[in-house]
Scaffold this motif. Structure first.
Motif, PDB file in Angstrom:
ATOM      1  N   GLU A 140       0.726  -4.062  -1.092  1.00  0.00           N
ATOM      2  CA  GLU A 140       1.250  -4.460  -2.437  1.00  0.00           C
ATOM      3  C   GLU A 140       0.928  -6.116  -2.579  1.00  0.00           C
ATOM      4  OE1 GLU A 140       5.666  -5.609  -2.653  1.00  0.00           O
ATOM      5  OE2 GLU A 140       5.505  -6.551  -0.940  1.00  0.00           O
ATOM      6  N   THR A 142       2.019  -8.555  -3.911  1.00  0.00           N
ATOM      7  CA  THR A 142       3.143  -9.402  -4.019  1.00  0.00           C
ATOM      8  C   THR A 142       3.160 -10.529  -2.708  1.00  0.00           C
ATOM      9  OG1 THR A 142       4.216  -7.386  -4.087  1.00  0.00           O
ATOM     10  CG2 THR A 142       5.657  -9.230  -4.573  1.00  0.00           C
ATOM     11  N   GLU A 191       1.487  -8.299 -11.470  1.00  0.00           N
ATOM     12  CA  GLU A 191       2.939  -8.405 -11.020  1.00  0.00           C
ATOM     13  C   GLU A 191       3.328  -9.738 -11.266  1.00  0.00           C
ATOM     14  OE1 GLU A 191       3.608  -5.500  -7.055  1.00  0.00           O
ATOM     15  OE2 GLU A 191       3.264  -7.420  -6.864  1.00  0.00           O
ATOM     16  N   GLU A 258       6.227   7.014 -13.103  1.00  0.00           N
ATOM     17  CA  GLU A 258       6.572   5.761 -12.960  1.00  0.00           C
ATOM     18  C   GLU A 258       5.307   4.904 -13.574  1.00  0.00           C
ATOM     19  OE1 GLU A 258       7.256   3.959  -8.907  1.00  0.00           O
ATOM     20  OE2 GLU A 258       6.931   2.176  -9.594  1.00  0.00           O
TER      21      GLU A 258
END
Ligand code: GAP
Length: 423
Positions: A140, A142, A191, A258
């Motif tokens: 990810e 993130t 993100e 999703e």
């Protein structure tokens, strides 16, 4: 889906990766139009999430990080999917995606091995001396934000609540990539990590705020509202870092899927990386909580294509929002063999090209050229005809209404700008 996949390949949106060598499962290449579509999505997202806000900054962290990051964040132990093998055909599947306990390949029923946890991180090996250093491609994007938390607060005037935005590639060794680009092994995420005070009332406020913002972003860009829904994750579905998770889902031809996740990550990451925030006014020190919005660039591109795909009287029209259209304007001389028309059309093409992504086409008849542009979502076609040579006007044909208007060349740029930039 077959029609979308065929169109994507034929018109240069998406090709199977390394196709001449038989492809590779879960990897895709974006062609000239696909690259433009993705760039438009990313630019519009950055405009909304960073440039139009005072409380968000953007970063761009490395894809490969010190492996300790992934151990500390819990990804080496918990970033897993449940894996089973069919004892009849020996293919492997994600246990949570199997319906009626039946093998999706050979249809054998109740004939799977015990469920195993399969880690999704992709390993890479670095350096020149043996043993090489094991690292991971980020699972990810993130963590690049979290590990830079101190750098950001030390180098930039940010104050809680504030957000850090990022767009970039992530990699997952998915057990069953599929549904075209929907589940890939290499993909791009966009993100926002939004840092708040560790209080339940703040969570409620910001979780709801960001859910609404992100839902409306897709709707404002043209996704049909009745094909979107919100779905909260049950506890057993949630990723290891999430205290609460909600998906924005799209009604794809392969079912509700999703699009983007909104997560309450609490202090899962910052407390593990031991990164605190100090309020300069109150001297309070704490681990902020995080509300995250995590969307996929590839899924957005796919769902924008699916949602805008129309068939009208046997022809295909991609009714993309002009801001998303890979090509904004097509310029045509009415006839390719009339020098005076071609010369004038070239002048107009050169003029427009400096302002909008513009394409030149002088092949075949005008009708065919219109249809060819409809198929890739070009909102406006400008034709230079004999009247142009007399009165300095051109026809502008609108993709969605198919109506043509005569516009003065001197007004053309303003006309197109207004139509293309309206959201
Ligand atoms: N940082 C949180 C996070 O990564 P996620 O729900 O695992 O959350 C967020 O992923 C988004 O990334 C998804 O909503 C989807 O748009 C995209 N994504 C995740 N896995 C993907 C895959 N295998 N292929 C394409 N896009 C994917």
């Amino acid at each position: 889906m077959d029609k979308i996949i065929a169109l994507a390949k034929r018109r240069g949106f998406v090709y199977p990766s390394s196709e001449i060598y038989g492809g590779i499962s879960g990897f895709w290449d974006y062609g000239p139009l696909g690259a433009e579509l993705k760039n438009n999505i990313k630019r519009l997202w950055w405009q909304t999430m960073v440039y139009q806000r005072e409380d968000v900054v953007g970063i761009d962290a490395a894809i490969i990080m010190n492996p300790k990051v992934w151990e500390t964040s819990g990804h080496t132990s918990s970033f897993t999917d449940p894996l089973v093998e069919c004892k009849s055909c020996h293919l492997r599947f994600r246990a949570d995606k199997i319906e009626d306990n039946r093998c999706p390949n050979c249809q054998a029923k109740n004939n799977f091995t015990e469920e195993k946890k399969f880690n999704l991180l992709t390993e890479v090996y670095l350096g020149v001396t043996e043993p090489k250093q094991k690292a991971y491609l980020r699972g990810e994007i993130t963590q690049g934000v979290f590990v830079n938390f101190k750098n950001i607060i030390d180098s930039f005037r940010v104050k809680i609540p504030f957000g850090v935005a990022q767009i970039g590639k992530a990699f997952r060794n998915e057990i069953t990539p599929g549904n075209f680009t929907y589940r890939s092994r290499e993909f791009e995420q966009m993100e926002l990590e939004f840092f708040i005070k560790p209080e339940e009332k703040e969570v409620e406020k910001w979780f709801n705020y960001w859910t609404e913002e992100r839902f409306n972003w897709y709707v404002n860009l043209g996704i049909k509202k009745n094909r979107l829904r919100l779905r909260e994750h049950k506890e057993e579905e949630r990723a290891h870092y999430a205290k609460k998770a909600l998906d924005i889902e799209y009604q794809a031809p392969f079912g509700w899927s999703e699009f983007e996740g909104i997560h309450h990550r609490g202090d899962w990451d910052l407390s593990r990386h031991n990164l605190r925030y100090k309020d300069k006014e109150t001297n309070e020190e704490y681990f902020p909580w995080v509300i995250e919005t995590s969307g996929g660039v590839d899924r957005s591109a796919l769902f924008f294509l699916i949602d805008s795909y129309q068939e009208k009287n046997g022809r295909v029209v991609l009714q993309l929002n002009p801001l998303l259209s890979p090509i904004k304007v097509a310029v045509f001389p009415l006839l390719a063999n009339k020098e005076s028309l071609v010369k004038k059309a070239r002048q107009i093409y050169d003029l427009i090209k400096r302002k909008f992504i513009t394409i030149w086409d002088d092949r075949g008849n005008i009708g065919k050229r219109y249809f060819s542009q409809d198929e890739i979502g070009t909102p406006f076609c400008v034709t230079i005809d004999f009247q142009t040579l007399e009165d300095e006007t051109v026809t502008v044909r609108d993709r969605d209404t198919t109506k043509q208007e005569r516009i003065k060349i001197s007004k053309l740029e303003t006309y197109l700008k207004e139509k293309i930039n309206q959201l």
